[in-house]
Design a protein around this motif. Sequence first.
Motif, PDB file in Angstrom:
ATOM      1  N   LEU A 139      -7.377   6.607  -0.526  1.00  0.00           N
ATOM      2  CA  LEU A 139      -7.923   5.272  -0.297  1.00  0.00           C
ATOM      3  C   LEU A 139      -6.866   4.316   0.263  1.00  0.00           C
ATOM      4  N   PRO A 140      -5.738   4.099  -0.431  1.00  0.00           N
ATOM      5  CA  PRO A 140      -4.720   3.223   0.165  1.00  0.00           C
ATOM      6  C   PRO A 140      -4.142   3.789   1.453  1.00  0.00           C
ATOM      7  N   LEU A 141      -4.133   5.130   1.564  1.00  0.00           N
ATOM      8  CA  LEU A 141      -3.654   5.759   2.793  1.00  0.00           C
ATOM      9  C   LEU A 141      -4.525   5.380   3.979  1.00  0.00           C
ATOM     10  N   LEU A 176       0.819  -1.205   0.000  1.00  0.00           N
ATOM     11  CA  LEU A 176       0.000   0.000   0.000  1.00  0.00           C
ATOM     12  C   LEU A 176       0.858   1.262   0.000  1.00  0.00           C
ATOM     13  N   TYR A 177       1.958   1.236   0.767  1.00  0.00           N
ATOM     14  CA  TYR A 177       2.809   2.420   0.829  1.00  0.00           C
ATOM     15  C   TYR A 177       3.434   2.711  -0.530  1.00  0.00           C
ATOM     16  N   VAL A 178       4.011   1.678  -1.155  1.00  0.00           N
ATOM     17  CA  VAL A 178       4.692   1.907  -2.436  1.00  0.00           C
ATOM     18  C   VAL A 178       3.687   2.279  -3.514  1.00  0.00           C
ATOM     19  N   THR A 219       3.965  -0.873  -9.341  1.00  0.00           N
ATOM     20  CA  THR A 219       3.361  -1.030 -10.661  1.00  0.00           C
ATOM     21  C   THR A 219       1.888  -0.659 -10.636  1.00  0.00           C
ATOM     22  N   THR A 220       1.178  -1.146  -9.610  1.00  0.00           N
ATOM     23  CA  THR A 220      -0.253  -0.839  -9.489  1.00  0.00           C
ATOM     24  C   THR A 220      -0.480   0.656  -9.322  1.00  0.00           C
ATOM     25  N   GLY A 221       0.307   1.287  -8.460  1.00  0.00           N
ATOM     26  CA  GLY A 221       0.156   2.721  -8.216  1.00  0.00           C
ATOM     27  C   GLY A 221       0.384   3.548  -9.468  1.00  0.00           C
ATOM     28  N   SER A 222       1.446   3.229 -10.214  1.00  0.00           N
ATOM     29  CA  SER A 222       1.748   3.979 -11.432  1.00  0.00           C
ATOM     30  C   SER A 222       0.657   3.811 -12.478  1.00  0.00           C
ATOM     31  N   MET A 223       0.165   2.568 -12.629  1.00  0.00           N
ATOM     32  CA  MET A 223      -0.844   2.300 -13.654  1.00  0.00           C
ATOM     33  C   MET A 223      -2.194   2.924 -13.306  1.00  0.00           C
ATOM     34  N   VAL A 224      -2.612   2.775 -12.042  1.00  0.00           N
ATOM     35  CA  VAL A 224      -3.909   3.332 -11.629  1.00  0.00           C
ATOM     36  C   VAL A 224      -3.885   4.855 -11.718  1.00  0.00           C
ATOM     37  N   THR A 225      -2.791   5.459 -11.235  1.00  0.00           N
ATOM     38  CA  THR A 225      -2.680   6.922 -11.300  1.00  0.00           C
ATOM     39  C   THR A 225      -2.664   7.395 -12.744  1.00  0.00           C
ATOM     40  N   MET A 266      -0.085  13.252   6.056  1.00  0.00           N
ATOM     41  CA  MET A 266      -0.151  13.087   4.607  1.00  0.00           C
ATOM     42  C   MET A 266      -1.565  13.342   4.086  1.00  0.00           C
ATOM     43  N   ALA A 267      -2.543  12.746   4.745  1.00  0.00           N
ATOM     44  CA  ALA A 267      -3.937  12.926   4.323  1.00  0.00           C
ATOM     45  C   ALA A 267      -4.350  14.387   4.403  1.00  0.00           C
TER      46      ALA A 267
END
Length: 342
Positions: A336-338, A172-174, A312-318, A237-238
């Motif tokens: 959401l992941p935060l 989740l962090y990455v 990979t998930t973070g880059s693609m979803v963003t 962060m939030a």
Amino acid sequence: PIAVVSFLIAAYLPRLGYKRALQLALTLVTAACVLMPLVPAFWTTKLLFFTVGASFALVKVSVYASIGVVTRSKAEHASLLNFIEGGFMLGVLSGYWLFSAFMDPAAPQSSGWLQVYWLLALLCAANFVLLSSTSFPTLELPAVQPLRQDFIAMLQLVYKPLVFVFVLSAFLYVLIEQGIGSWLPTFNNEVLALPNQLSVQLTSIFAASLALGRILAGVVLKKISWYSLLNGCLLAMALLIILTLPLTHDIHVDADVSLLSAPLAAYLFPLIGLFMAPVYPVINSVILSALPKAQHAAMTGLIVVFSALGGTTGSMVTGYTFANFNGQTAFYLCLLPLTLLL
């Protein structure tokens, strides 16, 4: 590629030797960097990414597993890991400025920036020489067993509830860090309407914040509980996301905008790295400190696998959200992941 390679090498790496693994990684990256300006093609770029990904897995597993050998307590482990990750982010920070120095704002399509890889190859070679002159601590390993059993033992770690929670937290962090870090230059360029070179340079604030935050955490963690620090950082962060992103709407910049005259949001949002910084090293340190030192390489392999999948998930979803909605929505999704991480 990082996930696949780290999975394959994690169980075997202690027997190969951490020093040899690091030397192999540096050799691969040096060769890939030399190839980039000599054969400037898209397949060369893909080969470079694959090589850097594989080498990153070798380096990370080797370094993380070695920390447990040279530290004597959990607090010392967490502190050293934060300092190392801080140094890593200083390298990322330098990369933004190094690449932007080879870019030509007057000719965005120019391939002159590829010459930066000669310098990177030289740095890798110097690192190889330094590494070769450094003695590494030895790790006491259990009796040699078939490699298949090593892989099975590594996978069995995931069944431990503590391990599962922490590798999921790393995922989740990455996901958050790569979602922001990968797309922040594009956000600066397309949402804040900044020139391409300036967009890359201002992204360095994010890397600098991560570096500073991790170095400071290395000191703070000797005084306060890691759990309190992480919860406070996640809430900060939030709050920064909620307060800063509204400032990025309807921005108009001058044609001669510079590093000192960019919109306020371009400076404020990257500061999220300051609060993000301690999360990943502390998560990794806590779980590694809870396991026997002989299992640190296998555990690091799992961490790298889940981190790579998260990145990979973070880059693609963003990227998908960026393309189909807008940059603000893409970064708001980080909440959401935060929340799940909190």
